[in-house]
Design an enzyme around this catalytic site. Structure first.
Site, mmCIF file in Angstrom:
data_model
loop_
_atom_site.group_PDB
_atom_site.id
_atom_site.type_symbol
_atom_site.label_atom_id
_atom_site.label_comp_id
_atom_site.label_asym_id
_atom_site.label_seq_id
_atom_site.Cartn_x
_atom_site.Cartn_y
_atom_site.Cartn_z
ATOM 1 N N ASP A 13 27.957 -68.040 -122.210
ATOM 2 C CA ASP A 13 28.757 -69.061 -121.547
ATOM 3 C C ASP A 13 30.135 -68.435 -121.335
ATOM 4 O O ASP A 13 30.905 -68.273 -122.284
ATOM 5 C CB ASP A 13 28.836 -70.294 -122.462
ATOM 6 N N LYS A 75 38.646 -67.002 -114.785
ATOM 7 C CA LYS A 75 37.593 -67.811 -114.144
ATOM 8 C C LYS A 75 38.165 -68.720 -113.050
ATOM 9 O O LYS A 75 37.462 -69.127 -112.138
ATOM 10 C CB LYS A 75 36.903 -68.640 -115.227
ATOM 11 N N GLU A 180 26.162 -74.518 -115.703
ATOM 12 C CA GLU A 180 26.512 -74.922 -117.067
ATOM 13 C C GLU A 180 25.882 -76.255 -117.493
ATOM 14 O O GLU A 180 25.272 -76.325 -118.556
ATOM 15 C CB GLU A 180 28.041 -74.962 -117.217
ATOM 16 N N ASP A 206 30.290 -82.538 -118.394
ATOM 17 C CA ASP A 206 30.797 -81.275 -118.957
ATOM 18 C C ASP A 206 32.242 -81.046 -118.519
ATOM 19 O O ASP A 206 32.506 -80.614 -117.402
ATOM 20 C CB ASP A 206 29.884 -80.130 -118.462
#
Ligand code: AMP
Length: 625
Positions: A13, A75, A180, A206
């Site tokens: 992850d 990211k 994810e 999430d």
């Protein structure tokens, strides 16, 4: 069904703020989260440059003292353009420098060993991925290549590909990029598998450090089918921190008439304080942030209540609910049809987020039984095991994911001609018929876009290709355009003129902003260079420590030793002067080769050996310096 890969595999992850790695443990029938060298189950997605390169905890721990060379949030940059409005705001708050590179690609400027270096977000991410690989290898005790990496469901084609590139630069074989929330659903499904025979509609919420994703997943007889997904690749815990930072910059200005916004170190320290305060506010009603000498010697001491924090972020929290509603609408599902609401991502611990969600779903039993920080890596490890030959006892689960964005071609008048609508299950192959717009048109252009806007130009241009040699016929000549989307959500497009059999197409791999294969090659070489440099540095530190330790022990021994009976004062002075020289070497910046320290240690050992065994010799002629 996809082919299986040889060798064991891990799930990573790759988070905005923290990353996590897991591997499937066959004996226990579950995935195992792997702890890092600091004993932590998650590793900060931080890379720092000093006279060495640091990754993870070591990088984060020195962030306040080296803010302009400590990189995080890669990211948020990956697969984006420098001019992207989504990063415009971040640029002002990041203590490190980001400049516009070729094709408007954002490049991060760092100072490494006194030299300026420009790094792409892919390179920073690759460093984090290689750290996660190392963590897994150290724990599992074998070298690894295969990995499944997760990305936010709402990542577009270029963000997915850039993440895959980062994996390649890190020396990984990226077996699959998965979403994810889908990974979290796998983790949830595995833990609940005992009672999963009847159909369950699971809503995965999430909210992480930098991204927000929701997915509606239906689980039935081991089949995980994503019905719809929605999200925002630029919404998460860091935005809540930013709001607090901005608030306190103003408060500090109001109280002390000084502006800290241009001071990266002060901003970094304030950001750390805000992040901690935010976590405390998840279980306390108020907290105080205290930072000594934050700016121009002025201490920072301010309190914040949970209510104030909620107020600062009200619109962002509400945005999460709007996106949740969009996802349900896309899945054509009513709130009451949802059986479980699963919380994933560190920011889902925020009480206001939970209460809004409870209100939204009109239920008070949100599922908190899976660890929100680990669920994604856990699910990625399950998927990795499913794709690898090395595991025989893998849960019998099938994953059907969807594409988050519509894909199509710009037609006459810049209209988006959708070929694959969003939330279509992948892999998928679909086609559409497009026509020439002029009489006797010899060539047709096919600009490929992704996005939901009706005006194609407002969507994201993925690439452009042409089909030539068209027959000289009036306008309206049909051409068939085929879109093929693979398991990773990566696209191939092809156009065919059925009358002539002419064909052309593209795999969207080298669109502007994406790394070319030459660049990837260069970055792989650079990654090897960094690795070698890290190794050299570790070796040098080891050699320095050994020398330091030896001098320390020998000095102590010399003091306790009846030197007067064994050594003349001049002999003693010769030895002590060698120790002093050694200490100067250790302190100076001049030497950075391990061999220099190792050789000096050898010489000292040779010189002191006779003393150790209580013999005195004349050392002076051994000194060649
Ligand atoms: P993730 O990307 O899932 O690792 O989430 C990391 C984000 O969760 C960071 O922004 C953290 O500050 C945030 N976070 C972690 N724990 C808490 C907490 N107890 N309350 C609020 N935010 C948290």
């Amino acid at each position: 069904m996809a082919t299986k890969h040889k060798g064991r595999a891990i799930g990573i992850d790759l988070g905005t703020t923290y990353s996590c790695v897991a591997a499937w443990e066959e004996q226990n029938g579950r995935a195992e989260i792997i702890v890092n060298d600091q004993g932590n189950r998650t590793t900060p997605s931080f890379v720092a440059f000093t006279d060495q390169r640091l990754i993870g905890d070591a990088a984060k721990n020195q962030a306040a003292s080296n803010p302009s060379n400590t990189i995080f949030d890669a990211k948020r940059l990956i697969g984006r353009k420098y001019k992207d409005p989504a990063i415009e705001c971040d640029l002002k708050l990041w203590p490190f420098k980001v400049v516009s590179g070729a094709d408007d690609k954002p490049m991060i400027k760092v100072n490494y060993k006194g030299k300026e270096k420009c790094l792409a977000a892919e390179e920073i991410s690759s460093m984090i991925l290689s750290k996660m690989k190392e963590i897994a290898e150290a724990y599992l005790d074998f070298s690894l290549k295969n990995a499944v990496i997760t990305v936010p469901a709402y990542f577009n084609d270029s963000q997915r590909k850039a993440t895959k590139d980062a994996g390649v630069i890190a020396g990984l074989n990226v077996m699959r990029i998965i979403n994810e929330p889908t990974a979290a659903a796998l983790a949830y499904g595995l833990q609940k598998r005992a009672n999963c025979s009847e159909k369950r509609n699971v809503f995965i919420f999430d909210l992480g450090g930098g991204t927000f994703d929701v997915s509606l997943v239906t689980i039935e007889d081991g089949v995980f089918e994503v019905k719809a997904t929605a999200g925002d690749t630029h919404l998460g815990g860091e935005d809540f921190d930013n709001r607090m930072v901005r608030h306190f910059v103003q408060e500090f200005k109001r109280k002390n008439r000084v502006d800290i916004s241009g001071d990266p170190r002060a901003l970094r320290r304030l950001r750390n304080g805000c992040e901690k305060a935010k976590r405390i506010l998840s279980h306390a009603n108020d907290t105080t942030i205290e930072i000594d000498a934050l700016f121009q010697g002025i201490d920072f001491r301010f309190s914040i209540t949970r209510a104030r924090f909620e107020d600062l972020n009200r619109d962002l929290f509400e945005k999460c609910m709007e996106i949740s509603q969009n996802c349900l609408d896309d899945a054509k599902m009513e709130k009451r049809e949802v059986h479980d609401v699963v919380l994933v991502g560190g920011s889902s611990r925020i009480p206001k987020v939970q209460s809004l969600l409870e209100k939204f779903f009109q239920r008070y039993n949100l599922c908190k039984s899976i660890n929100p920080d680990e669920a994604v890596a856990y699910g990625a490890a399950i998927q990795a095991a499913m794709l690898s030959e090395s595991y025989s006892i893998v849960p019998n689960m099938v994953l059907v994911d969807v594409t988050p964005l519509s894909l199509g071609i710009a037609t006459h008048g810049d209209l988006m001609g959708v070929v694959i609508p969003r939330n279509t299950a992948i892999p998928v192959k679909m086609d559409g018929v497009f026509q020439t717009i002029e009489d006797h048109q010899p060539t047709a252009s096919f600009p490929v876009y992704e996005g939901e806007r009706t005006k194609a130009g407002e969507n994201n241009l993925l690439g452009l290709f042409h089909l030539s040699g068209l027959p000289r016929v009036p306008r309206g000549h049909p051409m068939n355009v085929i879109f093929e989307l693979d398991y990773d959500g990566i696209l191939k497009v092809c156009a065919v003129d059925e009358t002539t059999g002419n064909k052309n197409g593209i795999t969207i791999t080298n669109e502007k902003g994406r790394l070319s294969s030459a660049e990837i090659k260069r970055m792989i070489e650079e990654a090897a260079f960094f690795k070698e440099e890290d190794k050299k540095f570790k070796k040098m530190v080891k050699a320095k420590n050994a020398l330091d330790d030896y001098i320390y022990r020998m000095e102590k021994a010399m003091k306790g030793f009846d030197v007067s009976s064994k050594l003349s004062p001049s002999e003693k002075e010769t030895i002590m002067s060698k120790f002093r020289k050694g200490k100067r070497m250790l302190e100076s910046e001049e030497h950075n080769e391990a061999a220099v320290f190792e050789n000096y240690l050898k010489r000292l050992q040779k010189m002191c050996q006779p003393i150790v065994i209580n013999k005195v010799r004349d050392y002076s002629d051994e000194d060649t310096d």
